[in-house]
Design an enzyme around this catalytic site. Structure first.
Site, short mmCIF file in Angstrom:
data_model
loop_
_atom_site.label_atom_id
_atom_site.label_comp_id
_atom_site.label_asym_id
_atom_site.label_seq_id
_atom_site.Cartn_x
_atom_site.Cartn_y
_atom_site.Cartn_z
N TYR A 154 0.78 -1.24 0.00
CA TYR A 154 0.00 0.00 0.00
C TYR A 154 0.81 1.29 0.00
CZ TYR A 154 0.81 0.29 5.09
OH TYR A 154 1.39 0.39 6.33
N ASP A 192 -5.01 -4.03 3.17
CA ASP A 192 -3.86 -3.21 2.76
C ASP A 192 -3.54 -3.37 1.27
OD1 ASP A 192 -3.55 -2.30 5.34
OD2 ASP A 192 -1.86 -3.60 5.82
N HIS A 238 -9.89 -6.26 9.15
CA HIS A 238 -8.69 -5.64 8.59
C HIS A 238 -7.89 -6.65 7.77
CE1 HIS A 238 -5.80 -2.50 8.07
NE2 HIS A 238 -4.83 -3.25 8.55
N LYS A 239 -7.73 -7.83 8.32
CA LYS A 239 -7.09 -8.94 7.61
C LYS A 239 -7.70 -10.24 8.13
CE LYS A 239 -2.53 -6.65 7.45
NZ LYS A 239 -1.07 -6.80 7.74
N TYR A 241 -6.55 -11.25 11.44
CA TYR A 241 -7.04 -10.46 12.57
C TYR A 241 -8.56 -10.58 12.63
CZ TYR A 241 -2.36 -8.40 12.24
OH TYR A 241 -1.01 -8.20 12.18
N ASP A 274 -7.05 2.16 9.87
CA ASP A 274 -6.20 2.09 8.69
C ASP A 274 -6.96 1.51 7.49
OD1 ASP A 274 -5.05 1.62 11.26
OD2 ASP A 274 -3.11 1.14 10.39
N ARG A 306 -1.52 8.33 13.31
CA ARG A 306 -1.63 7.95 11.90
C ARG A 306 -2.92 7.19 11.60
NH1 ARG A 306 3.55 6.10 10.21
NH2 ARG A 306 3.11 3.87 10.16
N TRP A 357 -5.27 8.16 8.51
CA TRP A 357 -5.83 7.30 7.46
C TRP A 357 -7.33 7.53 7.33
CZ3 TRP A 357 -2.27 5.75 4.46
CH2 TRP A 357 -1.12 5.07 4.88
#
Length: 414
Positions: A75, A125, A169-170, A173, A180, A254, A258
């Site tokens: 990314y 991502d 997210h993934k 996870y 993010d 951060r 995002w």
């Protein structure tokens, strides 16, 4: 996917009025084009170009961004290349276009498969750099870029979700949403929908996109400060998750960066008459008001852990500060936020130039004090504590900072 002639014309018409209006095929000219191999980067150039050319000098091939030693689909590349796209549109300098195209041509095969990408990992991502492929398809009409974008978009068809439809997210996870992920997936999802879907299919996709933000707002906003936590575990099983709320314990700069960029970029593609626009702009306003309360009054910057500026180890962090400048400047220009936010953005940008930018004798620009990476869980386990965030690696010229710095510079240079 098959397109009628009418659909192709529609795509072309949309592209001409959207962000990807810069997707023209570059033409050879007799004019001498400056090369980034020059000895010195001119201080007469705007900061956007100075940083872009510095990145190209540091990383001669775009796959090297994020300090990669071998080509990898990731990314941060797409983040910096978004700046390159806008600079090509602004200047017409072919070196920026060539830098973008070389990345895709290194990673994307003729059949549209993408090197190092595994769809079965269901990793949000991986979608952000899909914007590069859409851009190149519009400029070249080369089907391999379209096929690559279609492959990435197909990931969302079976991507695991929370009970309310929020993307994990993934896959590794489970049951988790991170701020993010909204930037990684939703702008790409929205661009793809605007260009390649229509009717009920498009309506369903737009509703799905807005729902991602709805779920975040429902579960991850702190009622006292208005800030958003980094992550949320619906199952409340993670060590970092609050056993009552499922929330991670801190407000990482951060992560909120995002999220803000995700909102203003999705709004570029969400139809004007879509009811979700009003909601997203409302989310943006409350988000922005919360950030103003934790902005460092002296420098105009923001801290790594947003609400703990006076604590030992905390520091003014470059990537988050650059992301907030971009978000505020763009939102003010688009009239999502009051014009006063452009003044806020200018103050923060001046703080970046004064406190976080250094320039080498050859003109190469450095952006210092970037958090290299931060996450939750995994191996070794990332606890999400204050000490965890302030002790992650700090480095110069991380693309997660330089990319937003280029975009922020372009906004303020308009």
């Amino acid at each position: 996917m098959k397109f009628s002639k009418l659909k192709i014309l529609t795509i072309a018409a949309l592209a001409s009025g959207l962000f990807f209006s810069c997707a023209q095929q570059p033409k050879q000219t007799n004019q001498q084009v400056s090369k980034v191999t020059r000895q010195t980067i001119s201080t007469k150039l705007p900061w956007s170009e100075r940083m872009m050319q510095s990145e190209m000098k540091r990383f001669p091939e775009a796959w090297m961004l994020d300090f990669h030693k071998s080509p990898k689909w990731s990314y941060p590349n797409g983040l910096v290349l978004k700046g390159a796209e806008q600079l090509f549109k602004k200047t017409g300098k072919r070196e920026y276009y060539d830098y973008i195209k070389a990345y895709a041509d290194e990673l994307v095969n003729e059949d549209g498969t993408i090197k190092t990408y595994d769809i079965n990992k269901y990793n949000l991502d991986m979608l952000n750099s899909g914007n590069v492929l859409i851009y190149l398809f519009l400029s070249t009409k080369d089907e391999k870029y379209l096929k690559g974008a279609q492959l990435l978009r197909s990931q969302l068809n079976n991507h695991p979700r929370t009970s309310e439809g929020g993307f994990w997210h993934k896959k590794i996870y489970p049951n988790q949403m991170w701020l993010d992920g909204l930037y990684m997936a939703e702008p790409f999802y929205a661009i793809y929908t605007r260009l390649f879907n229509e009717g009920a299919e498009a309506d369903k996709a737009y509703t799905d996109i807005v729902n991602q933000f709805d779920v975040i707002q429902k579960h991850m906003v702190d009622s006292k400060t208005g800030l958003l936590y980094h992550g949320w575990d619906e199952s409340k099983e993670q060590q970092w998750a609050n056993k009552e709320t499922g929330l991670s314990p801190n407000f990482w700069g951060r992560a909120m960066g995002w999220y803000g960029m995700a909102i203003v970029d999705v709004l570029d593609y969400l139809p004007e008459n879509h009811p979700g626009r009003t909601k997203l702009i409302g989310y943006l306003k409350s988000y922005s008001e919360a950030l103003l309360k934790v902005q460092d009054t002296k420098t105009g910057l923001w801290y790594q852990v947003l609400d703990k500026g006076g604590q030992k180890g905390n520091y003014l962090e470059a990537s988050a500060s650059s992301m907030f400048v971009y978000t505020f400047a763009k939102a003010a220009r688009k009239k999502y936020l009051p014009t006063s936010y452009k003044t806020v953005a200018k103050k923060a940008y001046a703080g970046i130039l004064k406190n976080l930018i250094t320039v080498e004798p050859n003109g190469v620009v450095n952006l210092n004090k970037n958090c290299a990476v931060a996450g939750l869980g995994g191996t070794p386990y990332r606890s999400g504590t204050y000490d965890y965030y302030v002790n992650e690696e700090i480095r110069s010229n991380d693309p997660k900072g330089t990319g937003p710095f280029i975009l922020a510079s372009l906004e303020l240079e308009k």
